[in-house]
Design a protein around this motif. Structure first.
Motif, PDB file in Angstrom:
ATOM      1  N   SER A 294       0.835  -1.198   0.000  1.00 40.69           N
ATOM      2  CA  SER A 294       0.000   0.000   0.000  1.00 40.69           C
ATOM      3  C   SER A 294       0.871   1.249   0.000  1.00 40.69           C
ATOM      4  O   SER A 294       0.549   2.241  -0.644  1.00 40.69           O
ATOM      5  CB  SER A 294      -0.919   0.018   1.219  1.00 40.69           C
ATOM      6  N   PHE A 298       1.351   3.954  -3.346  1.00 44.03           N
ATOM      7  CA  PHE A 298       1.185   5.399  -3.218  1.00 44.03           C
ATOM      8  C   PHE A 298       2.281   6.161  -3.947  1.00 44.03           C
ATOM      9  O   PHE A 298       2.059   7.271  -4.432  1.00 44.03           O
ATOM     10  CB  PHE A 298       1.163   5.770  -1.732  1.00 44.03           C
ATOM     11  N   MET A 385     -14.154   3.202  -5.702  1.00 45.78           N
ATOM     12  CA  MET A 385     -14.837   2.977  -4.432  1.00 45.78           C
ATOM     13  C   MET A 385     -14.934   1.491  -4.122  1.00 45.78           C
ATOM     14  O   MET A 385     -14.812   1.075  -2.977  1.00 45.78           O
ATOM     15  CB  MET A 385     -16.234   3.610  -4.475  1.00 45.78           C
ATOM     16  N   VAL A 388     -11.632   0.437  -2.716  1.00 44.90           N
ATOM     17  CA  VAL A 388     -11.353   0.807  -1.326  1.00 44.90           C
ATOM     18  C   VAL A 388     -12.374   0.167  -0.384  1.00 44.90           C
ATOM     19  O   VAL A 388     -12.327   0.394   0.818  1.00 44.90           O
ATOM     20  CB  VAL A 388     -11.322   2.331  -1.097  1.00 44.90           C
ATOM     21  N   GLY A 389     -13.281  -0.635  -0.925  1.00 48.50           N
ATOM     22  CA  GLY A 389     -14.163  -1.409  -0.058  1.00 48.50           C
ATOM     23  C   GLY A 389     -15.313  -0.630   0.527  1.00 48.50           C
ATOM     24  O   GLY A 389     -15.632  -0.764   1.709  1.00 48.50           O
ATOM     25  N   LEU A 390     -15.959   0.170  -0.296  1.00 51.54           N
ATOM     26  CA  LEU A 390     -17.126   0.892   0.206  1.00 51.54           C
ATOM     27  C   LEU A 390     -18.301  -0.085   0.329  1.00 51.54           C
ATOM     28  O   LEU A 390     -18.564  -0.838  -0.593  1.00 51.54           O
ATOM     29  CB  LEU A 390     -17.484   2.017  -0.756  1.00 51.54           C
ATOM     30  N   LEU A 419      -5.483  -2.349   7.714  1.00 51.29           N
ATOM     31  CA  LEU A 419      -4.942  -1.018   7.443  1.00 51.29           C
ATOM     32  C   LEU A 419      -5.164  -0.636   5.978  1.00 51.29           C
ATOM     33  O   LEU A 419      -5.184   0.544   5.638  1.00 51.29           O
ATOM     34  CB  LEU A 419      -3.443  -0.972   7.765  1.00 51.29           C
ATOM     35  N   MET A 421      -7.801  -0.585   4.536  1.00 47.90           N
ATOM     36  CA  MET A 421      -8.985   0.277   4.506  1.00 47.90           C
ATOM     37  C   MET A 421      -8.606   1.745   4.402  1.00 47.90           C
ATOM     38  O   MET A 421      -9.230   2.517   3.686  1.00 47.90           O
ATOM     39  CB  MET A 421      -9.774   0.095   5.804  1.00 47.90           C
ATOM     40  N   ILE A 422      -7.592   2.130   5.166  1.00 49.86           N
ATOM     41  CA  ILE A 422      -7.150   3.523   5.151  1.00 49.86           C
ATOM     42  C   ILE A 422      -6.187   3.750   3.997  1.00 49.86           C
ATOM     43  O   ILE A 422      -6.352   4.668   3.192  1.00 49.86           O
ATOM     44  CB  ILE A 422      -6.444   3.886   6.474  1.00 49.86           C
ATOM     45  N   MET A 423      -5.181   2.862   3.912  1.00 55.11           N
ATOM     46  CA  MET A 423      -4.105   3.111   2.954  1.00 55.11           C
ATOM     47  C   MET A 423      -4.603   2.955   1.521  1.00 55.11           C
ATOM     48  O   MET A 423      -4.147   3.653   0.615  1.00 55.11           O
ATOM     49  CB  MET A 423      -2.935   2.173   3.240  1.00 55.11           C
ATOM     50  N   ALA A 425      -7.551   3.778   0.521  1.00 55.47           N
ATOM     51  CA  ALA A 425      -8.226   5.033   0.201  1.00 55.47           C
ATOM     52  C   ALA A 425      -7.199   6.087  -0.184  1.00 55.47           C
ATOM     53  O   ALA A 425      -7.416   6.867  -1.112  1.00 55.47           O
ATOM     54  CB  ALA A 425      -9.062   5.502   1.388  1.00 55.47           C
ATOM     55  N   VAL A 426      -6.065   6.090   0.498  1.00 53.21           N
ATOM     56  CA  VAL A 426      -5.058   7.117   0.207  1.00 53.21           C
ATOM     57  C   VAL A 426      -4.573   6.995  -1.234  1.00 53.21           C
ATOM     58  O   VAL A 426      -4.658   7.938  -2.018  1.00 53.21           O
ATOM     59  CB  VAL A 426      -3.871   7.016   1.191  1.00 53.21           C
ATOM     60  N   LEU A 429      -7.568   7.354  -4.004  1.00 53.29           N
ATOM     61  CA  LEU A 429      -8.150   8.688  -4.161  1.00 53.29           C
ATOM     62  C   LEU A 429      -7.139   9.656  -4.769  1.00 53.29           C
ATOM     63  O   LEU A 429      -7.505  10.534  -5.546  1.00 53.29           O
ATOM     64  CB  LEU A 429      -8.670   9.213  -2.827  1.00 53.29           C
ATOM     65  N   PHE A 430      -5.864   9.475  -4.420  1.00 54.79           N
ATOM     66  CA  PHE A 430      -4.864  10.348  -5.034  1.00 54.79           C
ATOM     67  C   PHE A 430      -4.732  10.044  -6.521  1.00 54.79           C
ATOM     68  O   PHE A 430      -4.579  10.956  -7.339  1.00 54.79           O
ATOM     69  CB  PHE A 430      -3.516  10.215  -4.318  1.00 54.79           C
ATOM     70  N   TYR A 432      -7.132   8.935  -8.428  1.00 54.50           N
ATOM     71  CA  TYR A 432      -8.323   9.474  -9.062  1.00 54.50           C
ATOM     72  C   TYR A 432      -8.214  10.979  -9.221  1.00 54.50           C
ATOM     73  O   TYR A 432      -8.530  11.536 -10.264  1.00 54.50           O
ATOM     74  CB  TYR A 432      -9.553   9.119  -8.222  1.00 54.50           C
TER      75      TYR A 432
END
Lengths: 509, 645
Positions: A294, A298, A385, A388-390, A419, A421-423, A425-426, A429-430, A432
């Motif tokens: 993850s 990034f 989405m 990132v597991g929405l 983790l 879940m957070i990473m 998304a980071v 989303l960046f 995107y």
């Protein structure tokens, strides 16, 4: 003999190869050959898809064992049979393969321009190998398909890939082959021990504890590369980056599932003591995979590499689920595999859409696409989405069930394993933001076209699947519930039996 | 049935506007979403009246199974009880008003995708309704993440602004940090209770009272761990200190979004979660202490920042943060009813304040800095009037809503009679003073004194159209009457009958009763502090306008500390964001490229050198090959014999 009344699994397996033979026989000028090859491949894969729906319709959810079984003696003296069948764990992966193949063929419709005939042939052979691997109930047959997958994939990357395709193809081949050699050794050892390579027999064979550990490690060498687990994951980003779009889709969608499927088919049920003993190692590798990749994702500047690394992180969640060895964990792992097959496939297609237009995967070359490509922006957002597991999308179900399963093992495993879940998304989303949001600053992007109807048709089934798995997942877990329940309780029973043996051994003078 | 329509009507609006918005146009998309919202609010209010006054029984509307894995079963279901009904009524009404207001506010949108905006608003409303009507924790989590998505989309609605994109990502990621705790909490609830369904959990509260959970090498009571984990999620969503950093930045979104999501509804989801889970929370005294501490600290901390901000929306944003702290103080001392009461009144008056601020911004041609405002009272009198109503409610002045709900919290903190209760009491009391101060500072800076805007802007100042002022007036009425009309029902003598089983407290919890018999000095203190705050604000900004500047110059360090929001962003940037980026690069370039790939690439180089020599081995002699194979076989067989038998 089976619920379909005809050898459906063999048909699904070998029909693509037949289609391949037809393609090979096409004659004419290049244009005609290409057009005919495309249509033949598409129709073949669609017929196979239709046939595979028989499995969906006729599969008996209450039965935890193998169904649609076919068995033909092959090398009887050696205890080797051509044995096919599916249970709750494999049936949906057969379907995943048959669903993704026509999508891939459709996705390469315009983007592949050279050697179209050979390309379509490779894809059909690939389908035969993938389906055969999930259906095989004989270890030797499994092994042949398992290795056979490598060849068309190697060619797809090496012939139709990007500029560094040869490096990537060879790296892919060597990494995966190295592990396979050890699996062959394990295969021999098991055959030596049980006198047969029939998986249904091996599942009920108890191997000595010391031998289990060695077998487990041999399997690990092979499956870990395929999953891929950290630290043998580095072939994947290179392979993805160089592979053509459809190659990436099938690689992420199905090929990455082979390793996890191997763990579920062989390691966990056949080697329960070793699985329990080495579970901490598996957890450690998985958690490192989730966190480490993850981070690495990034830092990427190439869209495909980023998604490739995210695949490694998602597959880390799968291995955590499998070795939690409880119903929630295994079920979650299966969901995560299915979902990842759909979602990461779709994400690679998303990259393909802009790659076809701009011929670059460099993230920095994009920006502000939302203005010009609203439909594309919507699709990309949806799969971002899901990735990132929405909740409500397929990504959530697997991730959450694995979390529940892991918590039954250990709080920290659940915490660090989640983790992502957070990473996730980071990095997503960046990605995107850099591709879709902002203002268009480059002139060549101003004329970029939104998705064509053909492209939307390619995405449509994946959109449906993403929501279907996310909102009504029980229509999928129904297939494997019985099998997974049986598997988890057998695992527990085997562990307890092992303990009992040890105690008896201790009592004996 | 009505209840289900209230929940799903916004989804219909969202889908129609989202999928066909481009085809049918902005007007039609607005019409569809607003009609759906009107239908939803009619059904929502009707279901609330049914359960509150007609004695309709609580129940569960079952919609089907969702996730099923072994004994882990989650269904789609709507829970109809007083708590969810009152939340549904509030959410649908406020959301409808804000949909209507947005018609006027978004007219000049340069995106030309107004249908997208309305689709997002409806998506948000649907997710929020799923959240408050959830019958199990996982569905609550569905709504929870759904509102997070809508919030992300709406903050980033003006996606061509880098600051909006950054704020959107920040909001999503910071929320996810809390959500990880929430998800773990749900898993732990399942681990302990074998179910995630509310009725099953609450029915088994007695059975697991002393269950222990092993963590950090010691045993904790499982309820404490669960409560803390769930509160982690609440801290993220409700922007409590530490995880509050996303909320002020979220003001990058259009103002109706700030009003709906970042004031009235979504940010209060954390408070709702704690109240919903009160049957378990009430048996986790350690966690409740922590909640009170965080709530009190946030209430005070955010209020101090609010006093020096110059962006009109940021002042209100910090005020929201502070008021959420109040609600957690109430929940923390066991007065869940009071926290929900304040949640409801706050929804009205804070939405009102935001929308009025939006009306000001609209009038001032998108100017948000209060230092460039002033003297607007006569130019936009209606906005000025409703802003007063909102301010009076926020400041807690009789008979406006805040007077009842905010005072109830301050009194409850005192009535708890514990040390942490005292902490909460003093934090909220001082914050009440600061609240009144910054609220009237905002009023005076914006509407009084000499106009400080340039004349181009001033020429264009105009009162907002009726489509915007209409909702403002409705909300102003709400801010006036919500307090005394709901008080008796929610925290007064009738609370037991009203809440029924939806908020259950431990038998030892007497906070609400004790609130009735407080010393007069305590029950009058909040009003006195509020009036004092107004007086100081008038002194600073009406009577001697030069005073604040002199004060800031006299205490530069303190001023900068507040102006820079206690340096939270700078701290996180240094401790988390930059190390994260650096680590990502290092792991990629050193970990993957140099080390892991170094091995096979090095091997490849070796092989290349070696292969030249190997070529010489390929002699073409059959005998040599046969010999090599024999050696191989021997090695293979020896491995078998050594390890396997």
């Amino acid at each position: 003999m089976n619920a379909a009344g005809f050898p459906v699994l063999s048909l699904i397996t070998w029909l693509p190869l037949l289609g391949g033979l037809v393609i090979m026989s096409i004659r004419g000028d290049e244009e005609t050959v290409a057009a005919n090859a495309r249509w033949t491949a598409l129709w073949t894969s669609l017929i196979v898809l239709a046939l595979s729906l028989v499995l969906w319709a006729r599969y008996d959810e209450a039965d935890p064992g193998f169904q649609f079984v076919e068995s033909v003696a092959w090398l009887p003296d050696w205890g080797i049979t051509y044995h096919m069948g599916v249970d709750g764990i494999s049936v949906l992966f057969v379907l995943l393969s048959t669903v993704l193949t026509p999508i891939c063929i459709l996705a390469s419709w315009e983007s592949v321009k050279v050697r179209v005939r050979e390309y379509m042939l490779a894809f059909l052979i690939l389908e035969t190998m993938m389906v055969g691997m999930f259906c095989a109930l004989d270890f030797l047959v499994f092994y042949m398909f398992f290795e056979g997958v490598l060849i068309p994939m190697y060619l797809i990357i090496g012939v139709w890939g990007g500029p560094r395709r040869v490096y990537a193809a060879i790296k892919f081949f060597l990494f995966t082959l190295t592990g396979s050699v050890l699996m062959l050794l394990a295969l021999l050892a098991m055959w030596y021990q049980a006198g047969t390579t029939d998986i249904t027999v091996l599942l009920h064979t108890t191997f000595p504890q010391a031998m289990q550990v060695w077998l487990f490690l041999a399997f690990l060498a092979s499956f870990a590369v395929k999953v891929p687990m950290w630290p043998v994951h580095t072939w994947l980003p290179d392979a993805h980056v160089e592979a053509p779009t459809a190659g990436s889709v099938i690689l992420a969608g199905v090929l990455l599932k082979m390793g996890a499927y191997g763990f579920l088919r062989f390691s966990l049920p056949m080697l329960p003591q070793a699985s329990a003993e080495l579970a901490p190692l598996m957890f450690a590798l998985s958690v490192v995979a989730v966190v480490y990749t993850s981070f690495v994702a990034f830092a990427q500047t190439d869209m495909k590499k980023l998604i490739a690394y995210s695949s490694v992180a998602h597959m880390g969640v799968v291995t955590i689920g499998i070795f939690s060895a409880n119903v929630q964990g295994i079920s979650g792992a299966l969901f995560q595999m299915l979902s990842h097959g759909v979602v990461s496939g779709a994400l690679f297609l998303c990259v393909g859409v802009v790659y076809d237009r701009m011929h670059t995967r460099e993230i920095a070359r994009y920006g502000g696409l939302a203005d010009r490509m609203p439909v594309y922006a919507f699709m990309f957002m949806l799969f971002t989405m899901a990735s990132v597991g929405l909740p409500g999308t397929s990504g959530f179900v697997g991730e959450f069930l694995v979390l529940v399963g892991a918590l039954e093992v250990n709080f920290w495993l659940a915490l660090f394993g989640s983790l992502g879940m957070i990473m996730g998304a980071v990095y997503m989303l960046f990605l995107y933001r850099r591709v879709i949001f902002g203002r268009i600053t480059r002139d060549d992007l101003r004329a970029i076209l939104d998705m064509s109807p053909r492209e939307i048709a390619v995405f449509a089934p994946l959109v449906v699947l993403t929501f279907w798995i996310g909102i009504y997942p029980s229509s999928f877990s129904g297939f494997w519930d019985a099998t997974v329940n049986a598997m988890a309780s057998q695992h527990q029973a085997a562990l307890h039996a092992g303990h009992a043996d040890l105690k008896l051994a201790g009592v004996r003078p | 049935m009505l209840f289900a329509i209230a929940v799903f009507a916004p989804l219909v609006g969202c889908t129609v506007a989202g999928l066909f918005g481009k085809a049918i146009g902005d007007r039609a998309a607005q019409a569809v979403t607003i009609l759906c919202m009107l239908l939803a609010s009619a059904c929502g209010v009707a279901s609330f009246i049914d359960i509150a006054f007609q004695g309709a029984p609580s129940g569960v509307v079952s919609l089907g199974t969702w996730i099923q894995a072994g004994s882990f079963e989650v269904s789609w279901a709507l829970r109809y009880d007083p708590l969810s009904a009152i939340m549904v009524a509030m959410v649908t009404v406020v959301a409808t008003l804000i949909h209507i207001y947005s018609i006027g506010y978004m007219v000049h949108d340069e995106n030309h995708t107004i249908w997208r905006f309305f689709s997002y608003l409806s998506l948000f409303s649907f997710a929020m309704l799923m959240l408050v009507t959830a019958d199990n924790l996982v569905q609550l989590f569905f709504g929870w993440e759904g509102v997070g998505l809508a919030s992300y989309l709406l903050i980033g609605y003006w996606y061509y602004r880098p600051s909006a994109c950054a704020a959107a990502i920040k909001a999503f990621v910071v929320n996810r940090i809390g959500d990880l705790g929430f998800a773990l909490g749900i898993a732990l609830v399942f681990f302990l209770f074998g179910s995630v369904e509310f009725d099953t959990i609450f029915g088994a509260v007695g059975a697991h009272m002393n269950a222990a959970y092993h963590l950090f090498g010691t045993e904790f009571r499982a309820y404490e761990v669960i409560a803390i984990l769930l509160f982690c999620g609440a801290m993220g969503k409700s922007a409590q200190i530490g995880l509050h950093v996303w909320l002020p930045d979220a003001m990058e979104g259009p103002t109706p979004v700030s009003a709906l999501i970042h004031a009235a509804t979504m940010v209060t989801a954390g408070v709702f979660l704690v109240a919903r889970f009160s049957p378990v929370m009430d048996f986790a005294p350690g966690a409740l202490t922590f909640i009170t501490f965080i709530g009190g600290t946030t209430a005070l901390f955010a209020a101090t920042i609010g006093c020096v901000q110059n962006d009109i929306k940021r002042v209100i944003a910090y005020s929201t943060c502070s008021q959420l702290g109040y609600m957690f103080v109430a929940a923390g001392v066991g007065a869940y009813q009071a926290s929900i009461f304040h949640l409801l009144t706050h929804a009205f008056f804070k939405a009102l304040l935001f929308l009025s601020a939006g009306s000001v911004i609209h009038a001032m041609s998108d100017e948000q800095d209060m230092r460039h405002m002033g003297g607007l009272a006569r130019l936009i009198p209606l906005t000025y009037a409703v802003m007063w109503a909102g301010s009076l409610a926020l400041g807690g002045i009789f008979p406006f809503a805040g007077y009842y709900s905010k005072d109830a919290i301050i009194e409850a903190a005192w009535a708890a009679g514990t040390g942490i209760g005292q902490y909460g009491f003093w934090c909220t009391l001082i914050a009440a003073f600061l609240t009144a101060f910054y609220t009237w500072r905002l009023l005076f800076m914006t509407f009084h004194g000499k106009p400080r805007a340039d004349h181009h802007v001033l020429e264009h100042v105009h009162e907002s159209p009726p489509v915007m002022t209409g909702p403002l007036v409705v909300l102003a009425i709400g801010a006036l009457i919500a307090g005394f009309s709901l008080r008796n029902l929610l925290i007064g003598p009738e609370w037991r009958a009203f809440w029924g089983g939806s908020i259950r407290v431990a038998p030892t919890n007497h906070v609400l009763q004790d609130m009735e018999s407080l010393p007069a000095i305590v029950s009058h203190a909040p009003l006195v502090f509020g009036l004092l705050g107004i007086a100081v604000a008038a002194w600073f900004y009406l009577i001697t306008p030069a005073l604040p500047g002199r004060l800031a110059a006299a205490f530069p360090a303190g001023y900068r500390f507040l102006l820079n929001k206690w340096y939270f962003d700078e701290l996180y940037d240094a401790v988390i964001v930059r190390p994260y980026r650096a680590l990502a690069r290092v792991l990629w370039q050193v970990g993957d490229t140099a080390i892991i790939d170094g091995v096979p690439n090095g091997l490849a180089a070796l092989t290349e050198g070696g292969s030249a020599r190997v070529v010489r081995l390929q002699t073409g002699s059959m005998a040599v090959y046969a010999f090599a194979m024999l050696i191989g076989l021997v090695v293979l067989v020896s491995i078998f014999l050594l390890f396997l038998r």
